[in-house]
Design a protein around this motif. Structure first.
Motif, PDB file in Angstrom:
ATOM      1  N   MET A   1       0.822  -1.202   0.000  1.00 41.15           N
ATOM      2  CA  MET A   1       0.000   0.000   0.000  1.00 41.15           C
ATOM      3  C   MET A   1       0.858   1.256   0.000  1.00 41.15           C
ATOM      4  SD  MET A   1      -2.617   1.469   2.903  1.00 41.15           S
ATOM      5  CE  MET A   1      -1.243   1.812   3.994  1.00 41.15           C
ATOM      6  N   LEU A   2       1.910   1.291   0.842  1.00 37.58           N
ATOM      7  CA  LEU A   2       2.752   2.477   0.942  1.00 37.58           C
ATOM      8  C   LEU A   2       3.439   2.771  -0.383  1.00 37.58           C
ATOM      9  CD1 LEU A   2       4.331   2.002   4.492  1.00 37.58           C
ATOM     10  CD2 LEU A   2       2.466   3.530   3.819  1.00 37.58           C
ATOM     11  N   ILE A   3       3.864   1.717  -1.090  1.00 36.78           N
ATOM     12  CA  ILE A   3       4.494   1.921  -2.392  1.00 36.78           C
ATOM     13  C   ILE A   3       3.497   2.500  -3.383  1.00 36.78           C
ATOM     14  CG2 ILE A   3       5.561   0.751  -4.357  1.00 36.78           C
ATOM     15  CD1 ILE A   3       6.779  -1.233  -2.392  1.00 36.78           C
ATOM     16  N   GLN A   4       2.267   1.995  -3.351  1.00 34.95           N
ATOM     17  CA  GLN A   4       1.228   2.512  -4.248  1.00 34.95           C
ATOM     18  C   GLN A   4       0.921   3.979  -3.939  1.00 34.95           C
ATOM     19  OE1 GLN A   4      -1.717  -0.631  -3.373  1.00 34.95           O
ATOM     20  NE2 GLN A   4      -1.716  -1.104  -5.563  1.00 34.95           N
ATOM     21  N   LEU A   5       0.868   4.323  -2.657  1.00 36.45           N
ATOM     22  CA  LEU A   5       0.623   5.717  -2.274  1.00 36.45           C
ATOM     23  C   LEU A   5       1.769   6.613  -2.721  1.00 36.45           C
ATOM     24  CD1 LEU A   5      -0.879   5.251   1.303  1.00 36.45           C
ATOM     25  CD2 LEU A   5      -2.075   6.143  -0.709  1.00 36.45           C
ATOM     26  N   ALA A   6       3.005   6.126  -2.593  1.00 33.88           N
ATOM     27  CA  ALA A   6       4.154   6.902  -3.047  1.00 33.88           C
ATOM     28  C   ALA A   6       4.077   7.156  -4.546  1.00 33.88           C
ATOM     29  CB  ALA A   6       5.451   6.174  -2.690  1.00 33.88           C
ATOM     30  N   ILE A   7       3.641   6.144  -5.289  1.00 36.28           N
ATOM     31  CA  ILE A   7       3.486   6.306  -6.740  1.00 36.28           C
ATOM     32  C   ILE A   7       2.416   7.351  -7.052  1.00 36.28           C
ATOM     33  CG2 ILE A   7       2.704   5.135  -8.841  1.00 36.28           C
ATOM     34  CD1 ILE A   7       4.018   2.580  -7.738  1.00 36.28           C
ATOM     35  N   MET A   8       1.317   7.342  -6.279  1.00 34.76           N
ATOM     36  CA  MET A   8       0.259   8.340  -6.482  1.00 34.76           C
ATOM     37  C   MET A   8       0.782   9.754  -6.215  1.00 34.76           C
ATOM     38  SD  MET A   8      -2.356   6.738  -7.586  1.00 34.76           S
ATOM     39  CE  MET A   8      -3.501   8.125  -7.514  1.00 34.76           C
ATOM     40  N   GLY A   9       1.605   9.892  -5.177  1.00 32.83           N
ATOM     41  CA  GLY A   9       2.203  11.194  -4.885  1.00 32.83           C
ATOM     42  C   GLY A   9       3.099  11.665  -6.019  1.00 32.83           C
ATOM     43  N   LEU A  10       3.899  10.735  -6.573  1.00 30.52           N
ATOM     44  CA  LEU A  10       4.774  11.083  -7.696  1.00 30.52           C
ATOM     45  C   LEU A  10       3.965  11.450  -8.928  1.00 30.52           C
ATOM     46  CD1 LEU A  10       7.508   8.322  -7.295  1.00 30.52           C
ATOM     47  CD2 LEU A  10       7.816  10.783  -6.968  1.00 30.52           C
ATOM     48  N   LEU A  11       2.886  10.711  -9.178  1.00 29.76           N
ATOM     49  CA  LEU A  11       2.032  11.020 -10.319  1.00 29.76           C
ATOM     50  C   LEU A  11       1.383  12.396 -10.169  1.00 29.76           C
ATOM     51  CD1 LEU A  11       0.276   7.576 -10.941  1.00 29.76           C
ATOM     52  CD2 LEU A  11       2.007   8.676 -12.380  1.00 29.76           C
ATOM     53  N   ALA A  12       0.959  12.737  -8.935  1.00 29.52           N
ATOM     54  CA  ALA A  12       0.353  14.047  -8.686  1.00 29.52           C
ATOM     55  C   ALA A  12       1.346  15.175  -8.933  1.00 29.52           C
ATOM     56  CB  ALA A  12      -0.174  14.116  -7.252  1.00 29.52           C
ATOM     57  N   ALA A  13       2.643  14.888  -8.742  1.00 29.73           N
ATOM     58  CA  ALA A  13       3.669  15.911  -8.940  1.00 29.73           C
ATOM     59  C   ALA A  13       4.182  15.959 -10.369  1.00 29.73           C
ATOM     60  CB  ALA A  13       4.841  15.663  -7.985  1.00 29.73           C
ATOM     61  N   MET A  14       3.879  14.932 -11.181  1.00 28.24           N
ATOM     62  CA  MET A  14       4.445  14.851 -12.525  1.00 28.24           C
ATOM     63  C   MET A  14       3.984  15.991 -13.423  1.00 28.24           C
ATOM     64  SD  MET A  14       6.633  12.483 -12.840  1.00 28.24           S
ATOM     65  CE  MET A  14       6.738  12.368 -14.628  1.00 28.24           C
ATOM     66  N   LEU A  15       2.683  16.320 -13.381  1.00 25.78           N
ATOM     67  CA  LEU A  15       2.164  17.366 -14.267  1.00 25.78           C
ATOM     68  C   LEU A  15       2.814  18.720 -13.971  1.00 25.78           C
ATOM     69  CD1 LEU A  15       0.307  18.328 -16.499  1.00 25.78           C
ATOM     70  CD2 LEU A  15      -1.533  18.542 -14.801  1.00 25.78           C
ATOM     71  N   MET A  99      -9.360  11.025  -0.200  1.00 24.71           N
ATOM     72  CA  MET A  99      -8.142  10.460  -0.787  1.00 24.71           C
ATOM     73  C   MET A  99      -7.544  11.386  -1.850  1.00 24.71           C
ATOM     74  SD  MET A  99      -7.305   7.881   0.928  1.00 24.71           S
ATOM     75  CE  MET A  99      -5.892   7.444  -0.092  1.00 24.71           C
ATOM     76  N   ILE A 100      -8.374  12.075  -2.619  1.00 23.02           N
ATOM     77  CA  ILE A 100      -7.838  13.053  -3.586  1.00 23.02           C
ATOM     78  C   ILE A 100      -7.088  14.147  -2.849  1.00 23.02           C
ATOM     79  CG2 ILE A 100      -8.499  14.841  -5.239  1.00 23.02           C
ATOM     80  CD1 ILE A 100     -10.739  12.957  -6.174  1.00 23.02           C
ATOM     81  N   HIS A 101      -7.638  14.574  -1.707  1.00 25.82           N
ATOM     82  CA  HIS A 101      -6.943  15.568  -0.887  1.00 25.82           C
ATOM     83  C   HIS A 101      -5.577  15.045  -0.440  1.00 25.82           C
ATOM     84  CE1 HIS A 101      -6.204  18.738   1.964  1.00 25.82           C
ATOM     85  NE2 HIS A 101      -6.227  17.916   2.977  1.00 25.82           N
ATOM     86  N   ARG A 102      -5.509  13.796  -0.050  1.00 28.43           N
ATOM     87  CA  ARG A 102      -4.236  13.210   0.372  1.00 28.43           C
ATOM     88  C   ARG A 102      -3.269  13.094  -0.800  1.00 28.43           C
ATOM     89  NH1 ARG A 102      -6.100   8.240   4.408  1.00 28.43           N
ATOM     90  NH2 ARG A 102      -7.650   9.432   5.597  1.00 28.43           N
ATOM     91  N   TYR A 103      -3.761  12.702  -1.976  1.00 27.35           N
ATOM     92  CA  TYR A 103      -2.889  12.596  -3.150  1.00 27.35           C
ATOM     93  C   TYR A 103      -2.293  13.965  -3.500  1.00 27.35           C
ATOM     94  CZ  TYR A 103      -5.270   8.091  -3.929  1.00 27.35           C
ATOM     95  OH  TYR A 103      -5.790   6.826  -3.794  1.00 27.35           O
ATOM     96  N   LEU A 104      -3.141  15.004  -3.472  1.00 34.20           N
ATOM     97  CA  LEU A 104      -2.649  16.350  -3.764  1.00 34.20           C
ATOM     98  C   LEU A 104      -1.603  16.784  -2.740  1.00 34.20           C
ATOM     99  CD1 LEU A 104      -5.982  18.169  -4.739  1.00 34.20           C
ATOM    100  CD2 LEU A 104      -4.132  17.487  -6.273  1.00 34.20           C
ATOM    101  N   ALA A 105      -1.841  16.463  -1.482  1.00 31.71           N
ATOM    102  CA  ALA A 105      -0.888  16.817  -0.430  1.00 31.71           C
ATOM    103  C   ALA A 105       0.449  16.115  -0.653  1.00 31.71           C
ATOM    104  CB  ALA A 105      -1.464  16.454   0.937  1.00 31.71           C
ATOM    105  N   MET A 106       0.388  14.850  -1.059  1.00 31.88           N
ATOM    106  CA  MET A 106       1.628  14.119  -1.333  1.00 31.88           C
ATOM    107  C   MET A 106       2.355  14.724  -2.531  1.00 31.88           C
ATOM    108  SD  MET A 106       0.774  10.100  -0.555  1.00 31.88           S
ATOM    109  CE  MET A 106      -0.790  10.034  -1.443  1.00 31.88           C
ATOM    110  N   GLY A 107       1.594  15.167  -3.533  1.00 32.37           N
ATOM    111  CA  GLY A 107       2.195  15.806  -4.693  1.00 32.37           C
ATOM    112  C   GLY A 107       2.928  17.086  -4.318  1.00 32.37           C
ATOM    113  N   VAL A 108       2.309  17.912  -3.474  1.00 32.28           N
ATOM    114  CA  VAL A 108       2.966  19.134  -2.993  1.00 32.28           C
ATOM    115  C   VAL A 108       4.214  18.782  -2.195  1.00 32.28           C
ATOM    116  CG1 VAL A 108       2.719  21.093  -1.410  1.00 32.28           C
ATOM    117  CG2 VAL A 108       0.878  20.550  -3.011  1.00 32.28           C
ATOM    118  N   GLY A 109       4.137  17.713  -1.410  1.00 32.23           N
ATOM    119  CA  GLY A 109       5.306  17.265  -0.659  1.00 32.23           C
ATOM    120  C   GLY A 109       6.462  16.904  -1.575  1.00 32.23           C
TER     121      GLY A 109
END
Length: 370
Positions: A1-15, A99-109
């Motif tokens: 799960m943590l790896i998948q969340l990390a990938i979501m954070g990276l994807l949120a930051a890619m754009l 969860m979208i809020h969390r993904y966006l937060a990870m992207g900003v991180g």
């Protein structure tokens, strides 16, 4: 799960990273900082939407959703919870919002980590000559975003405890202010002004007053006290209604409860609402005076004008939420107005201090030349 969340954070930051990379701006670092400022502002707005739609517990665990990286994988558990309580804190829509809020937060991180790494590399490469790449503030940003993440986790695990949720909001505003200061540091130094020092002091007072008002507003929102007074300028037909300040402003307590565990009385909610409403007059008056004063100085004229406009709009949306009984869109805009004032006051503080320092440097240059 943590790896998948990390990938979501990276994807949120890619754009945003791709936008910076493809930009024609020669200063990619400055572009990255300002893009991160923009996304942090958006994150604060979406955080307000999450809170105001009661989606803070849309996924009742952290960092995932029922132990999964997204609501699709947790659909069975979410559907069961929604079937048991159709209007409860867990629904499919609320889970996605959370969860979208969390993904966006990870992207900003991820973006803040990139800013910190670039700053350290440029600072060491330039042999500590370029002040705008000084890594102190980017490192503080990294620490702050980690702390913000911890409070995000506690918001869920402590079941929306008002003190935790309000602190989470304040830390988000602090993160926006720090990023704005870093962005301003990448820009050209404004024209010098000997009046900058006095203006900087007034701007610092304005920032402090705004911070108090945002904390009071967060306390209103997290305690669901927005509709405690439905008339204006009076409250329950009185200038000073019946209020319970002791229970209303007891910081460490569960949502909707007193410190002793009893249900929070309505006069406590009235006190919370009334204080926020009346302190708004103090803040708007100071910001109005500050904006007019800033407009008299070339280096801060544009920012002063914007502060006047946004402060006026913020006061209007605050009153409108009372008369219109707190519509969701207007409430989110009101939160965005507070974030915009944080950004503008940070800019004004930086511009005023830079103008004052430029005036000092100019005077010193003249003195040495003489």
């Amino acid at each position: 799960m943590l790896i998948q969340l990390a990938i979501m954070g990276l994807l949120a930051a890619m754009l945003p990273l791709a936008i910076v990379w493809a930009s024609s701006d020669a200063d990619k670092y400055r572009k990255l900082v300002w893009v991160t400022v923009f996304l942090t502002f958006d994150l604060i707005m979406f955080g307000a939407f999450t809170r105001l739609t009661d989606s803070g517990l849309g996924c009742p665990d952290w960092p995932g959703c029922y132990g999964h990286a997204n609501p699709l994988q947790a659909h069975e558990q979410i559907s069961a919870a929604e079937a048991a309580m159709p209007t409860g804190p867990v629904t499919v829509a609320k889970a996605w919002i959370e969860m979208i809020h969390r993904y966006l937060a990870m992207g900003v991180g991820v973006l803040i980590i990139a800013i910190m790494v670039i700053a350290w590399m440029r600072w060491l490469k330039s042999k500590r000559q370029e002040a705008r790449f000084s890594p102190g503030l980017p490192t503080m940003l990294f620490v702050s975003v980690c702390l913000q993440g911890a409070f995000g986790a506690w918001t869920v695990t402590l079941k929306l405890q008002p003190a935790i949720v309000t602190t989470h909001l304040l830390l988000g505003m602090l993160l926006l202010a720090m990023l704005t200061w870093l962005g301003a540091r990448q820009s050209a130094v404004p024209a010098s002004s000997p009046d900058g020092r006095r203006l900087a002091l007034s701007a610092a007072v304005g920032s402090a007053l705004l911070a108090v008002q945002i904390a009071l507003g967060g306390w209103v929102s997290t305690n669901y006290a927005a509709l405690a007074c439905l008339d204006f300028p009076l409250c329950h037909g009185k200038l000073v209604p019946e209020m319970d300040f002791a229970n209303g402003f007891e910081l460490w307590r569960h949502l909707g409860k007193t410190g002793d565990g009893d249900w929070l009385p309505f006069p406590a909610l009235t006190a919370i609402h009334w204080v926020h409403r009346n302190f708004a007059f103090v803040v708007v008056a100071w910001l109005g005076w500050l904006g007019l004063r800033a407009m008299r100085i070339d280096a801060t004229r544009r920012t002063g004008r914007r502060i006047l406009i946004v402060a006026g709009l913020q006061f209007m949306t605050g009153m409108s939420t009372i008369f219109l009984k707190w519509p969701l869109a207007l409430a989110v805009v009101h939160n965005g107005g507070a974030a915009a004032l944080v950004l503008l006051l940070t800019m004004l503080n930086f511009e005023a201090r830079s103008a004052a320092q430029a005036a000092v440097n100019r005077a010193a240059t003249r003195l040495s030349a003489a």
